[in-house]
Design a protein around this motif. Sequence first.
Motif, PDB file in Angstrom:
ATOM      1  N   LEU A 156       0.806  -1.220   0.000  1.00 41.10           N
ATOM      2  CA  LEU A 156       0.000   0.000   0.000  1.00 41.10           C
ATOM      3  C   LEU A 156       0.840   1.271   0.000  1.00 41.10           C
ATOM      4  CD1 LEU A 156      -2.697  -1.090   2.610  1.00 41.10           C
ATOM      5  CD2 LEU A 156      -2.795  -1.270   0.126  1.00 41.10           C
ATOM      6  N   LYS A 157       2.149   1.164  -0.238  1.00 41.32           N
ATOM      7  CA  LYS A 157       3.001   2.343  -0.168  1.00 41.32           C
ATOM      8  C   LYS A 157       2.654   3.385  -1.223  1.00 41.32           C
ATOM      9  CE  LYS A 157       6.677   0.051  -2.666  1.00 41.32           C
ATOM     10  NZ  LYS A 157       7.852  -0.736  -2.514  1.00 41.32           N
ATOM     11  N   LEU A 167      -0.198   4.489  -1.727  1.00 38.25           N
ATOM     12  CA  LEU A 167      -1.229   5.343  -1.133  1.00 38.25           C
ATOM     13  C   LEU A 167      -0.650   6.328  -0.121  1.00 38.25           C
ATOM     14  CD1 LEU A 167      -4.041   2.695  -0.560  1.00 38.25           C
ATOM     15  CD2 LEU A 167      -3.888   4.379  -2.389  1.00 38.25           C
ATOM     16  N   ASP A 219       3.208   7.002   2.608  1.00 38.04           N
ATOM     17  CA  ASP A 219       4.213   6.384   3.476  1.00 38.04           C
ATOM     18  C   ASP A 219       3.626   5.851   4.772  1.00 38.04           C
ATOM     19  OD1 ASP A 219       6.207   6.875   1.639  1.00 38.04           O
ATOM     20  OD2 ASP A 219       6.770   8.801   2.534  1.00 38.04           O
ATOM     21  N   GLU A 220       2.581   6.507   5.276  1.00 34.94           N
ATOM     22  CA  GLU A 220       1.992   6.059   6.537  1.00 34.94           C
ATOM     23  C   GLU A 220       1.332   4.688   6.425  1.00 34.94           C
ATOM     24  OE1 GLU A 220      -0.879   8.682   4.346  1.00 34.94           O
ATOM     25  OE2 GLU A 220       1.160   8.986   5.042  1.00 34.94           O
ATOM     26  N   LEU A 221       1.106   4.206   5.199  1.00 30.89           N
ATOM     27  CA  LEU A 221       0.505   2.889   5.007  1.00 30.89           C
ATOM     28  C   LEU A 221       1.546   1.805   4.689  1.00 30.89           C
ATOM     29  CD1 LEU A 221      -2.746   3.841   3.099  1.00 30.89           C
ATOM     30  CD2 LEU A 221      -2.491   3.190   5.487  1.00 30.89           C
ATOM     31  N   SER A 222       2.810   2.176   4.737  1.00 30.30           N
ATOM     32  CA  SER A 222       3.853   1.185   4.549  1.00 30.30           C
ATOM     33  C   SER A 222       3.759   0.190   5.707  1.00 30.30           C
ATOM     34  CB  SER A 222       5.220   1.875   4.558  1.00 30.30           C
ATOM     35  OG  SER A 222       6.233   0.917   4.386  1.00 30.30           O
ATOM     36  N   HIS A 240       1.297  -1.975   5.905  1.00 34.17           N
ATOM     37  CA  HIS A 240      -0.121  -2.321   6.050  1.00 34.17           C
ATOM     38  C   HIS A 240      -0.560  -3.178   4.867  1.00 34.17           C
ATOM     39  CE1 HIS A 240      -0.064   0.862   9.006  1.00 34.17           C
ATOM     40  NE2 HIS A 240      -1.336   0.637   9.319  1.00 34.17           N
ATOM     41  N   PRO A 270      -2.252  -3.078   9.895  1.00 34.31           N
ATOM     42  CA  PRO A 270      -0.821  -3.389   9.957  1.00 34.31           C
ATOM     43  C   PRO A 270      -0.592  -4.891   9.759  1.00 34.31           C
ATOM     44  CG  PRO A 270      -1.447  -1.963  11.779  1.00 34.31           C
ATOM     45  CD  PRO A 270      -2.716  -2.391  11.097  1.00 34.31           C
ATOM     46  N   LEU A 327      -7.495  -1.149   6.271  1.00 38.27           N
ATOM     47  CA  LEU A 327      -6.056  -1.118   6.072  1.00 38.27           C
ATOM     48  C   LEU A 327      -5.433  -1.437   7.419  1.00 38.27           C
ATOM     49  CD1 LEU A 327      -5.963   2.095   3.875  1.00 38.27           C
ATOM     50  CD2 LEU A 327      -6.249  -0.279   3.169  1.00 38.27           C
ATOM     51  N   ALA A 337      -4.335  -4.439   2.733  1.00 37.01           N
ATOM     52  CA  ALA A 337      -5.767  -4.191   2.585  1.00 37.01           C
ATOM     53  C   ALA A 337      -6.489  -5.507   2.838  1.00 37.01           C
ATOM     54  CB  ALA A 337      -6.095  -3.668   1.194  1.00 37.01           C
TER      55      ALA A 337
END
Length: 191
Positions: free
Chosen positions: A135-136, A138, A140-143, A145, A164, A162, A147
């Motif tokens: 999900l990167k 979308l 950096d904060e979703l690296s 994670h 972790p 989403l 779906a």
Amino acid sequence: MKTVAKYFMNGILTALPIILVFYVLVKVFDFLDGILGDTLRSYMKGGYIPGIGILATIILLTLLGWLSSQVISGQIIFLLDSALERIPLVKTLYTVIKDTFQSLLGEKKSFSTVVLVEIPATGLKSIGFVTAEDLKDLGDELSGHVAVYIPQTFQIAGFTFLVPKKEVTVLDIKAEDAMKFILSGGVASKS
């Protein structure tokens, strides 16, 4: 009187699933046969045989699949695909439909990894399917994670969370068994 009521309920429980399955099969057959069958029916007049529409659809789709793998016709299909992906509004609809079918029927199938996700602060758990592992794009904060799609019971709708990666537990369950369990509200369990 209780015995008669019990037999009546058993009759309903026996007949209703059978009737509903046949009803759905007939509706699906009629729909698939009607895709090309309605066009063929006008040319064949009274000689139309139910099922010819389905056969013609299968032949046409197989021919299209073959054409898409050939050099020249494959380029034409690629150009059409590219054009549809550039038209505003059409692009969104086309890519959602295309990606959904690719994930269900293509080589890289989504919904194949069954996972268990805990709902924070409740202790409740839900079964879902990993639909994307990276999900990167979308942000950096979703690296780190993934779906996870969690279908709703008795519906086709669902939620995408989403989560972790470290909070996702992969289950050793067939995707079909998990989907059957979820969609039935837990009534249909793995047998």
